[in-house]
Scaffold this active site. Structure first.
Site, mmCIF file in Angstrom:
data_model
loop_
_atom_site.group_PDB
_atom_site.id
_atom_site.type_symbol
_atom_site.label_atom_id
_atom_site.label_comp_id
_atom_site.label_asym_id
_atom_site.label_seq_id
_atom_site.Cartn_x
_atom_site.Cartn_y
_atom_site.Cartn_z
ATOM 1 N N GLY A 153 7.123 -6.454 2.075
ATOM 2 C CA GLY A 153 7.483 -7.529 3.757
ATOM 3 C C GLY A 153 6.137 -8.372 3.786
ATOM 4 O O GLY A 153 5.370 -8.911 3.230
ATOM 5 N N GLY A 154 6.043 -8.804 4.856
ATOM 6 C CA GLY A 154 4.792 -10.397 5.686
ATOM 7 C C GLY A 154 3.571 -8.961 5.547
ATOM 8 O O GLY A 154 2.634 -9.641 4.897
ATOM 9 N N ALA A 195 3.412 -5.770 4.197
ATOM 10 C CA ALA A 195 3.033 -4.593 4.285
ATOM 11 C C ALA A 195 3.491 -4.515 2.246
ATOM 12 O O ALA A 195 4.380 -5.600 2.671
ATOM 13 C CB ALA A 195 2.908 -3.365 4.790
ATOM 14 N N VAL A 202 5.756 -2.220 0.299
ATOM 15 C CA VAL A 202 5.917 -0.535 -0.201
ATOM 16 C C VAL A 202 6.384 0.173 -1.717
ATOM 17 O O VAL A 202 6.916 -0.700 -2.005
ATOM 18 C CB VAL A 202 7.796 -0.120 0.624
ATOM 19 C CG1 VAL A 202 7.891 0.979 0.786
ATOM 20 C CG2 VAL A 202 7.032 -0.283 2.270
ATOM 21 N N LYS A 242 3.335 2.853 2.467
ATOM 22 C CA LYS A 242 3.978 1.764 2.897
ATOM 23 C C LYS A 242 2.316 1.434 3.161
ATOM 24 O O LYS A 242 1.231 1.654 4.441
ATOM 25 C CB LYS A 242 4.533 1.609 5.049
ATOM 26 C CG LYS A 242 4.619 0.394 4.791
ATOM 27 C CD LYS A 242 5.187 0.058 6.156
ATOM 28 C CE LYS A 242 5.960 -1.255 6.941
ATOM 29 N NZ LYS A 242 5.982 -0.813 7.601
ATOM 30 N N ASP A 298 13.369 -4.526 16.684
ATOM 31 C CA ASP A 298 13.419 -5.149 15.640
ATOM 32 C C ASP A 298 15.158 -4.931 15.161
ATOM 33 O O ASP A 298 14.405 -4.475 13.947
ATOM 34 C CB ASP A 298 12.627 -5.127 14.992
ATOM 35 C CG ASP A 298 12.461 -6.148 13.500
ATOM 36 O OD1 ASP A 298 13.405 -7.122 14.166
ATOM 37 O OD2 ASP A 298 12.113 -6.126 12.331
#
Length: 175
Positions: free
Chosen positions: A35-36, A38, A40, A55, A154
């Site tokens: 992700g931006g 992090a 996983v 994460k 979100d």
């Protein structure tokens, strides 16, 4: 003893171990997503004999402090919610280099977005009964979230994860 962790781009790599008093409780099996701020990973918790999602923050410098504050706040609030359609938070901590991580329930089938995408690529439609189930499940989760005075900011298919048995769970509150 823990192995040397990761490289410049990723905090850990498959085969690494981290966490626990001895530093080797969790075995990194594979990278599951990026992700931006992090990454996983699928990890095996040797102590409890179960898979989990780790994460791990990739934020550095000033971003790291902001991310850690947000991360802690989200974890504390998420841990207050006990609902069958909200992803369970197992634990949190820091890697030896100070990068924060959170251990979450592992969801074998990935995200609802991935399920939609793979169905679309196969030229298939998700059955209406499944769509109904996902909608009702996530609505029930949101009701519980709102009853704890939180707002999930979100809501999207990427933030709905699906277990091996098809159970859908809400995650990543974007608080």
């Amino acid at each position: 003893m823990a192995t040397t962790l990761g490289d410049d781009k990723f905090p850990v790599k498959p085969g690494d171990r981290f966490g626990g008093i001895s530093g080797d409780r969790f075995l990194v099996e594979s990278r599951a997503g990026i992700g931006g701020q992090a990454v996983v990973y699928r990890v095996l918790d040797d102590r409890l004999g179960r898979n989990a999602a780790a994460k791990i923050s990739t934020a550095g410098g000033r971003e790291k402090r902001t991310f850690m504050e947000r991360f802690e706040r989200e974890l504390q609030l998420s841990a207050r919610i006990n609902h069958p359609h909200v992803l369970q938070v197992y634990d949190c901590g820091e890697l030896p280099d100070g990068q924060p991580f959170v251990l979450l329930e592992w969801m074998e089938r990935g995200s609802l977005a991935g399920l939609i995408d793979s169905s679309r690529k196969a030229g298939l439609l998700i059955p209406l009964s499944y769509v109904h189930y996902y909608a009702v499940s996530i609505a029930a989760a949101l009701r519980q979230v709102h009853q704890t005075q939180m707002i999930h900011r979100d809501i999207k298919p990427d933030n709905v994860l699906v277990a091996e048995d098809g159970v859908a769970k809400l995650t990543d509150f974007g608080i």
